[in-house]
Scaffold this active site. Structure first.
Site, PDB file in Angstrom:
ATOM      1  N   ARG A 114      -5.025  -9.666  -0.505  1.00 30.17           N
ATOM      2  CA  ARG A 114      -3.873  -8.961  -0.042  1.00 30.17           C
ATOM      3  C   ARG A 114      -4.282  -8.374   1.331  1.00 30.17           C
ATOM      4  O   ARG A 114      -4.715  -6.962   1.577  1.00 30.17           O
ATOM      5  CB  ARG A 114      -3.657  -7.699  -1.042  1.00 30.17           C
TER       6      ARG A 114
ATOM      7  N   GLN B 129       0.317 -11.779   4.012  1.00 30.98           N
ATOM      8  CA  GLN B 129       1.659 -10.992   3.262  1.00 30.98           C
ATOM      9  C   GLN B 129       2.569 -12.067   3.133  1.00 30.98           C
ATOM     10  O   GLN B 129       3.335 -11.806   2.301  1.00 30.98           O
ATOM     11  CB  GLN B 129       2.119 -10.002   4.380  1.00 30.98           C
TER      12      GLN B 129
ATOM     13  N   ASP C 280       2.661 -13.691  -0.122  1.00 32.35           N
ATOM     14  CA  ASP C 280       1.997 -12.934  -1.325  1.00 32.35           C
ATOM     15  C   ASP C 280       3.266 -12.905  -2.355  1.00 32.35           C
ATOM     16  O   ASP C 280       4.099 -12.037  -2.420  1.00 32.35           O
ATOM     17  CB  ASP C 280       1.854 -11.444  -0.696  1.00 32.35           C
TER      18      ASP C 280
ATOM     19  N   SER D 296       3.840  -9.517  -4.210  1.00 32.08           N
ATOM     20  CA  SER D 296       4.589  -8.482  -3.646  1.00 32.08           C
ATOM     21  C   SER D 296       6.100  -9.039  -3.740  1.00 32.08           C
ATOM     22  O   SER D 296       7.132  -8.378  -4.056  1.00 32.08           O
ATOM     23  CB  SER D 296       4.223  -8.393  -2.166  1.00 32.08           C
TER      24      SER D 296
ATOM     25  N   TYR E  67      -5.868  -0.484  -3.498  1.00 32.30           N
ATOM     26  CA  TYR E  67      -5.325  -0.669  -4.888  1.00 32.30           C
ATOM     27  C   TYR E  67      -5.977   0.724  -5.551  1.00 32.30           C
ATOM     28  O   TYR E  67      -6.951   1.112  -5.062  1.00 32.30           O
ATOM     29  CB  TYR E  67      -5.905  -1.851  -5.569  1.00 32.30           C
TER      30      TYR E  67
HETATM   31  P1  NAD Z   1      -0.188  -2.522  -8.614  1.00 29.71           P
HETATM   32  O1  NAD Z   1       0.985  -3.248  -9.085  1.00 29.71           O
HETATM   33  O2  NAD Z   1      -1.253  -2.792  -9.063  1.00 29.71           O
HETATM   34  O3  NAD Z   1       0.100  -0.977  -8.930  1.00 29.71           O
HETATM   35  C1  NAD Z   1       1.408  -0.404  -8.811  1.00 29.71           C
HETATM   36  C2  NAD Z   1       1.060   1.328  -8.281  1.00 29.71           C
HETATM   37  O4  NAD Z   1       0.617   1.789  -9.556  1.00 29.71           O
HETATM   38  C3  NAD Z   1       0.127   1.362  -7.223  1.00 29.71           C
HETATM   39  O5  NAD Z   1       0.564   1.831  -6.196  1.00 29.71           O
HETATM   40  C4  NAD Z   1      -0.831   2.271  -7.844  1.00 29.71           C
HETATM   41  O6  NAD Z   1      -1.385   2.943  -6.770  1.00 29.71           O
HETATM   42  C5  NAD Z   1      -0.170   2.867  -8.790  1.00 29.71           C
HETATM   43  N1  NAD Z   1      -0.937   3.773  -9.911  1.00 29.71           N
HETATM   44  C6  NAD Z   1      -2.086   3.101 -10.899  1.00 29.71           C
HETATM   45  N2  NAD Z   1      -2.692   4.251 -11.540  1.00 29.71           N
HETATM   46  C7  NAD Z   1      -1.601   5.298 -11.412  1.00 29.71           C
HETATM   47  C8  NAD Z   1      -1.523   6.510 -12.024  1.00 29.71           C
HETATM   48  N3  NAD Z   1      -2.145   6.877 -12.994  1.00 29.71           N
HETATM   49  N4  NAD Z   1      -0.372   7.145 -11.775  1.00 29.71           N
HETATM   50  C9  NAD Z   1       0.440   6.760 -10.719  1.00 29.71           C
HETATM   51  N5  NAD Z   1       0.501   5.656 -10.261  1.00 29.71           N
HETATM   52  C10 NAD Z   1      -0.549   4.891 -10.489  1.00 29.71           C
HETATM   53  O7  NAD Z   1       0.030  -2.396  -7.048  1.00 29.71           O
HETATM   54  P2  NAD Z   1       0.880  -2.983  -5.748  1.00 29.71           P
HETATM   55  O8  NAD Z   1       2.054  -2.488  -5.880  1.00 29.71           O
HETATM   56  O9  NAD Z   1       0.619  -4.681  -6.509  1.00 29.71           O
HETATM   57  O10 NAD Z   1       0.200  -3.002  -4.519  1.00 29.71           O
HETATM   58  C11 NAD Z   1      -0.657  -1.782  -4.202  1.00 29.71           C
HETATM   59  C12 NAD Z   1      -0.727  -1.408  -2.796  1.00 29.71           C
HETATM   60  O11 NAD Z   1      -1.647  -2.724  -2.521  1.00 29.71           O
HETATM   61  C13 NAD Z   1       0.217  -1.632  -1.995  1.00 29.71           C
HETATM   62  O12 NAD Z   1       0.906  -0.465  -1.819  1.00 29.71           O
HETATM   63  C14 NAD Z   1      -0.451  -2.082  -0.802  1.00 29.71           C
HETATM   64  O13 NAD Z   1      -1.085  -0.836  -0.020  1.00 29.71           O
HETATM   65  C15 NAD Z   1      -1.517  -2.919  -0.979  1.00 29.71           C
HETATM   66  N6  NAD Z   1      -0.799  -4.293  -0.672  1.00 29.71           N
HETATM   67  C16 NAD Z   1      -1.264  -4.883   0.329  1.00 29.71           C
HETATM   68  C17 NAD Z   1      -0.526  -6.203   0.575  1.00 29.71           C
HETATM   69  C18 NAD Z   1      -1.074  -6.916   1.844  1.00 29.71           C
HETATM   70  O14 NAD Z   1      -1.546  -6.595   2.957  1.00 29.71           O
HETATM   71  N7  NAD Z   1      -0.827  -8.324   1.901  1.00 29.71           N
HETATM   72  C19 NAD Z   1       0.442  -6.565  -0.151  1.00 29.71           C
HETATM   73  C20 NAD Z   1       0.720  -6.078  -1.101  1.00 29.71           C
HETATM   74  C21 NAD Z   1       0.193  -4.522  -1.665  1.00 29.71           C
END
Ligand code: NAD
Length: 391
Positions: A128, A133, A136, A139, A235
Site C-alpha cells: 500500500r 495505488q 490496489d 481499495s 493501518y
Molecule cells: P482496513 O480494511 O484494514 O480497516 C478499515 C478501518 O478500520 C481502518 O480505517 C482502521 O483504522 C479501522 N479500525 C480498526 N480498528 C478499529 C476500531 N477498533 N474502531 C474503529 N475503527 C477501527 O483498512 P483499509 O480501509 O484497507 O485501509 C486503511 C488505510 O490504509 C487507509 O485509510 C490508508 O491510509 C491506507 N491505504 C493506503 C493505500 C495506498 O497508499 N496505496 C491504499 C489503501 C489504503
C-alpha cells in the site's frame, strides 16, 4: 505472449478479470488476449464486446489454459477451494497466474501451485504505497463494499434517508453511524451523505478525522488513547481487549441514537474486533439496521452471522459476504484496471520481467520455480522464510 481470461467458477461469482475497455491499454503493451466464451456475461460484457476490442474468443476453458502464458482470474484456486481444483489441474509449469488468491489462509493451495511450478501473483498482497495505488484491488473492492453497505441499509430501513418537508409533515433524516473510516468506511460516509443521511463516524486512527469531515461527516470524539493505533503503513494496530471494552462503552450512546450502523473496522491479518455487543444492540430501536462489513473476518457485531440476516428484537443485522460480486459490472471494471496496470508494470517490451528488487513484484509474488517464495505468506504458513522474497 497470450493473456488468458476464464469464466469464474466460484459459486455466485459474477465478476470477470478483464473487461473490454481495458484491452487496448493491455494490447498496446504487447500481449494478445484470449477469452473463454461467456466469461464476462454475468458482469454485463458480451463476447462481441471483447472481440470488438481485439480479443480472440476461445470456445472452451481448456483452450485458454492450454494456450495462455498468463492467466488472469478473480479467484484462482486458493480463493475457490472446490471448483478451483479443476483449474489447478489444467494449469502447467511456468504458467503465470494472477488473481486474488487468499494466500494468507489458503496454505494448501499455495503449496499446490508451487508443486505444479506455477508462477503465482496475488493482488491482495499489493504493497500500500502511492506508486501501487492504481493496482490496489483491496481499495477497489472496499470502495464497492462501502457504497453497497449504504444501499443495503437503505433498503432494509423502514425509513427514508433524506429530510423532507412535505405537505404531510416533516420527515426527519436517517442517523447513520459508521465505525471504521478506511476505504470502505469513507465511501459509506460519502454515499450516506449523498442520500441525505446525518452521518457520524469513528476510527481509531486520529488522522482520519479530517477525511471524515471533508466528506460532510461528523467525527465522534472519544476520550481514548489512540496514540499507538496506527502502524507505519497507515493501518490500524490491534489495541487489546481493555481498549475495545472502553471503546464499546463510549459508543453505547451514539449506537443507541442511530438508525443505521455500518461497521468496517478491521486490523490486517487479525480477526475483526467486536465493537457492537448484544447489550448495545438491545439499546437500538426496532427497525434500525446494522450492516457488518467485517462479516468475512468474523464481524464487528457480536450477533452477526456471516452471510445471513439476523432479526434481533426488530433490529436487522446484515453480515453480507463477497459484496463486490453484487455489483459485477463496476467491480470488474475496477479490478480489470488494477490488473492491467499491474501487468503492464511487469512487462518490458512485451515480455514479462521479474524484477526481484521491485517492491510491487516481490510483494505480490507468491510462488516461483516450485517454491512458495513470499516471506509474509511463508510466515502465515508457519514455514521458515529462508530464501523468501518479501519482507
Ligand atoms: P482496513 O480494511 O484494514 O480497516 C478499515 C478501518 O478500520 C481502518 O480505517 C482502521 O483504522 C479501522 N479500525 C480498526 N480498528 C478499529 C476500531 N477498533 N474502531 C474503529 N475503527 C477501527 O483498512 P483499509 O480501509 O484497507 O485501509 C486503511 C488505510 O490504509 C487507509 O485509510 C490508508 O491510509 C491506507 N491505504 C493506503 C493505500 C495506498 O497508499 N496505496 C491504499 C489503501 C489504503
Amino acid at each position: 505472449m497470450i493473456v488468458g481470461v476464464v469464466k469464474e467458477s466460484f459459486p455466485g461469482e459474477r465478476r470477470v478479470a478483464l473487461v473490454p475497455g481495458v484491452l487496448p491499454q493491455l494490447m498496446r503493451a504487447g500481449p494478445e488476449v484470449l477469452i473463454e466464451s461467456g466469461a464476462g456475461v454475468a458482469a454485463g460484457f458480451l463476447d462481441e464486446d471483447y472481440a470488438a476490442k481485439g480479443a480472440t474468443i476461445a470456445a472452451g476453458r481448456a483452450e485458454v489454459f492450454d494456450k495462455a502464458d498468463v492467466i488472469v482470474m478473480v479467484r484462482p484456486p486458493g480463493a475457490n477451494p472446490d471448483a478451483g481444483q479443476a483449474d489447478l489441474d489444467a494449469m502447467r509449469a511456468n504458467q503465470v497466474v494472477i488473481g486474488m488468491c487468499d494466500p494468507l489462509t489458503a496454505h494448501d493451495a499455495n503449496q499446490a501451485a508451487a508443486d505444479k511450478g506455477i508462477t503465482l501473483f496475488s493482488m491482495e498482497m499489493m504493497p500500500r504505497i502511492t506508486r501501487a495505488q492504481s493496482m490496489d484491488v483491496l481499495s477497489s473492492m472496499a470502495t464497492i463494499a462501502g457504497y453497497k453497505a449504504v444501499v443495503l441499509a437503505a433498503d432494509n430501513l423502514p425509513q427514508m434517508f433524506p429530510m423532507m418537508m412535505t405537505a404531510a409533515g416533516t420527515i426527519s433524516p436517517a442517523k447513520v453511524f459508521i465505525v471504521g473510516a478506511g476505504v470502505a468506511g469513507l465511501q459509506a460516509i460519502a454515499t450516506a451523505k449523498k442520500l441525505g443521511g446525518v452521518v457520524h463516524a469513528y476510527d481509531v486512527r486520529p488522522a482520519v478525522k479530517e477525511q471524515v469531515e471533508s466528506l460532510g461527516g461528523k467525527f465522534v470524539e472519544m476520550e481514548l488513547d489512540t496514540g499507538e493505533s496506527e502502524d507505519a503503513g497507515g493501518y490500524a494496530k490491534a489495541l487489546g481487549e481493555d481498549f475495545y471494552r472502553r471503546q464499546r462503552e463510549m459508543m453505547l450512546e451514539v449506537v443507541a441514537a442511530s438508525d443505521v450502523v455500518i461497521t468496517t473496522a478491521a486490523v490486517p491479518g487479525k480477526k475483526a474486533p467486536i465493537l457492537i455487543t448484544e447489550e448495545m444492540v438491545n439499546g437500538m430501536h426496532t427497525g434500525s439496521v446494522i450492516v457488518d462489513l467485517a462479516a468475512e473476518r468474523g464481524g464487528n457485531c457480536e450477533l452477526t452471522k456471516p452471510g445471513e440476516v439476523v432479526n434481533h428484537n426488530g433490529v436487522i443485522i446484515l453480515g453480507p459476504l463477497n459484496i463486490p460480486t453484487s455489483i459485477p459490472f463496476h467491480a470488474s471494471q475496477m479490478y480489470a484496471k488494477n490488473i492491467v496496470t499491474f501487468l503492464t508494470h511487469l512487462l518490458d517490451e512485451g515480455e514479462l520481467k521479474m524484477d526481484l528488487e521491485d517492491e510491487i513484484t516481490v510483494g505480490t509474488l507468491i510462488t516461483k520455480d516450485g517454491k512458495v517464495v513470499n516471506t509474509t505468506v511463508l510466515e502465515a504458513m508457519g514455514t521458515p522464510s529462508e530464501g523468501g522474497t518479501s519482507s
